[in-house]
Design an enzyme around this catalytic site. Structure first.
Site, mmCIF file in Angstrom:
data_model
loop_
_atom_site.group_PDB
_atom_site.id
_atom_site.type_symbol
_atom_site.label_atom_id
_atom_site.label_comp_id
_atom_site.label_asym_id
_atom_site.label_seq_id
_atom_site.Cartn_x
_atom_site.Cartn_y
_atom_site.Cartn_z
ATOM 1 N N LYS A 148 -0.291 -15.435 -8.366
ATOM 2 C CA LYS A 148 -1.456 -15.659 -7.523
ATOM 3 C C LYS A 148 -2.315 -14.406 -7.530
ATOM 4 O O LYS A 148 -2.038 -13.437 -6.829
ATOM 5 C CB LYS A 148 -1.081 -15.994 -6.075
ATOM 6 N N GLU B 38 4.228 -3.216 -2.472
ATOM 7 C CA GLU B 38 3.487 -1.964 -2.631
ATOM 8 C C GLU B 38 2.269 -2.085 -1.735
ATOM 9 O O GLU B 38 1.389 -2.901 -1.981
ATOM 10 C CB GLU B 38 3.086 -1.747 -4.091
ATOM 11 N N CYS C 99 -4.997 2.536 -4.711
ATOM 12 C CA CYS C 99 -3.973 2.755 -3.681
ATOM 13 C C CYS C 99 -3.479 4.198 -3.669
ATOM 14 O O CYS C 99 -3.041 4.704 -2.632
ATOM 15 C CB CYS C 99 -2.815 1.796 -3.873
ATOM 16 N N GLU D 105 -6.300 4.098 5.547
ATOM 17 C CA GLU D 105 -6.727 3.903 4.160
ATOM 18 C C GLU D 105 -8.139 3.308 4.145
ATOM 19 O O GLU D 105 -8.326 2.127 4.429
ATOM 20 C CB GLU D 105 -5.747 2.983 3.436
#
Length: 493
Positions: free
Chosen positions: A175, A250, A284, A385
């Site tokens: 996906k 992750e 990331c 983040e």
């Protein structure tokens, strides 16, 4: 106009509901594709196909060398269609096409690496304490694997999951992000060209709340792998508890990049830019949390400002462009809000901090490369983040202080530091609580080395031989070659 369907049990299909989604080019907001928009029922169909394909043993029972041969073939096709794939990736994400070409080279290498590993594990013989016996440990495929990939590196992150899963003998339901599906569709076409058996490779398009939720909840899925945000990762963990499926996550990072006084100044400045502004900071492992020691702080920040203001922002297909747009209007708004909030916490905006004034960029999701100084480790923009082209700068005095501040985060994906002192290298590399630590470099990854984080950056590892092991179960097989009665129960003493 590109048209895209889903691939389930060896057939290209529309969503059962007939729903479709428009795919938007981040450069100018134009519609570049219309693709199927699957739902739970489509995800369930794909899971059923993968389940049947695995349980039949057609793929898991294929010799490891033959699985490797087919994965090598897929790598060859990715290399053959490198330019088409790179252009699709840049259309979808807005990143420069040169960055996308680098990605395609990495992706071909990932498939080749795992193709080469496919037949290398022959099991392990364990010394048995029982006479006339043998004891071996083998690794077997987990089964049906749900694989949810992010929008920032759509095909690269998918390859990290797809290649080891197939090499181990699993069947997969992929996906991709619903907003960046184009290279996943193309790569599935290449997998069809290779000739994987029906049901081994499945592709479902659609929102995470529908397609992804079904993958996480289904009792017929044995492993779920997800790359994305912490909140969604926690939701997936709760959903996976239904059948206690294996989970690999992750979940991003807020990654410190520490510059000590004795660093190579020019190289450290250059890599401070590299650490953040590739793909507009939507990485990331971006080194967005810059920490500079007192002795070089002012000089370093000023040089950084000059270099930042010279960055060329524009169309990813223009050879002069060094940085493209953010992924969407929604994400642009999120980044803007973080930067607007930062001065209220005491940060100083040194450059950037707004949308570009260039009229040719007005329809895209652009944000200027941004530098915030006078930041402290407890600020929200330092701790959270942002996922954009934003550097925050913290000034530090001592090694002990900067290590303490760097570790003061819920994340633990990656960190880097710059110094010439060998003793400091030894101390700091051990003290930093991150899954990857770079010394005199930043954002280096390669398929042979594991990737993953400490703390809330996730669980499990991708890449390296460990990345293959994530997609296996360990089985101990014991054989007694000369069994004798034990004579404990039902015998007279």
């Amino acid at each position: 106009m590109i048209q895209g369907k889903m691939f389930i049990n060896g057939e290209w299909v529309s969503a059962l509901s007939g729903a479709e989604r428009k795919i938007i080019n981040p450069f100018d907001s134009s519609v570049i594709a219309v693709v199927a928009e699957g739902g739970r029922e489509d995800s369930a169909r794909a899971i059923a196909a993968a389940r049947q394909a695995f349980d039949s043993g057609e793929w898991s029972g294929t010799s490891a060398s033959e699985r490797g041969r087919m994965i090598f073939k897929l790598a060859d096709l990715i290399e053959r269609d490198r330019e088409e794939l790179a252009c699709l990736e840049s259309l979808d994400t807005g990143k420069t096409v040169e960055e996308s070409r680098w990605d395609m080279d990495d992706i071909a290498g990932i498939f080749r690496y795992y193709a080469g590993l496919a037949d290398k594990d022959g099991g392990e013989v364990i010394a048995s304490p029982v006479q006339n016996s043998t004891s071996i440990v083998v690794r077997e495929p987990v089964g049906v694997c749900g694989q949810i990939s992010p929008w920032n590196y759509p095909l690269l992150q998918a390859a990290w999951k797809m290649a080891p899963a197939l090499a181990a003998g699993n069947t997969i339901v992929m996906k991709p992000s619903e907003i960046t599906p184009l290279t996943a569709i193309k790569t599935t076409e290449l997998a069809e060209e290779v000739g994987f058996p029906k049901g081994v490779v499945n592709l479902v398009l659609g929102a995470g709340t529908e397609v992804g939720a079904e993958l996480a909840e289904s009792v017929d899925v044995d492993l779920i792998s997800f790359t994305g945000g912490i909140a969604t990762g926690k939701t997936i963990m709760r959903a996976a508890a239904g059948n206690v499926k294996k989970v690999a996550l992750e979940l991003g990072g807020k990654n410190p990049n520490i510059i000590f006084d004795d660093a190579d100044f020019n190289v450290a400045v250059d890599y401070a830019l590299n650490a953040v502004f590739f793909h507009a900071g939507q990485i990331c492992s971006a080194g967005a949390r810059l920490m500079v020691q007192d002795g070089i702080h002012e000089r370093f920040v000023e040089e950084l400002r000059k270099r930042i203001e010279a960055i060329v922002v524009g169309n990813g297909f223009d050879k002069k462009t060094q940085m493209g747009p953010l992924i969407s209007a929604e994400h642009l708004s999120k980044v803007e809000k973080y930067v607007e909030m930062a001065p209220s916490e005491g940060a100083k905006l040194l450059t950037g901090g707004k949308r570009p004034s260039d009229p040719s960029l007005k329809n895209g999701f652009f944000f200027e490369p941004t530098l915030l100084t006078e930041c402290t480790h407890e600020m929200k923009i330092v701790q959270e983040e942002v996922f954009g082209p934003v550097i925050t700068v913290e000034r530090f005095h001592t090694e002990e202080e900067v290590v303490r501040w760097a570790n003061d985060t819920v994340y633990g994906l990656s960190a880097g530091f710059w110094t010439r002192d060998p003793d400091r290298i030894e101390r700091v590399s051990k003290a930093l609580r991150f899954g990857t630590v770079w010394i005199n470099d930043f954002n280096v990854y390669f398929v042979q080395a594991p990737w993953g984080g400490y703390k809330q950056s996730g669980m499990g590892r991708e890449l390296g031989h460990i990345g293959l092991e994530e997609y296996t179960e360990v089985k101990h097989i014991f054989r007694n070659h000369a069994p004798e009665p034990f004579n404990w129960f039902g015998t007279s003493s």
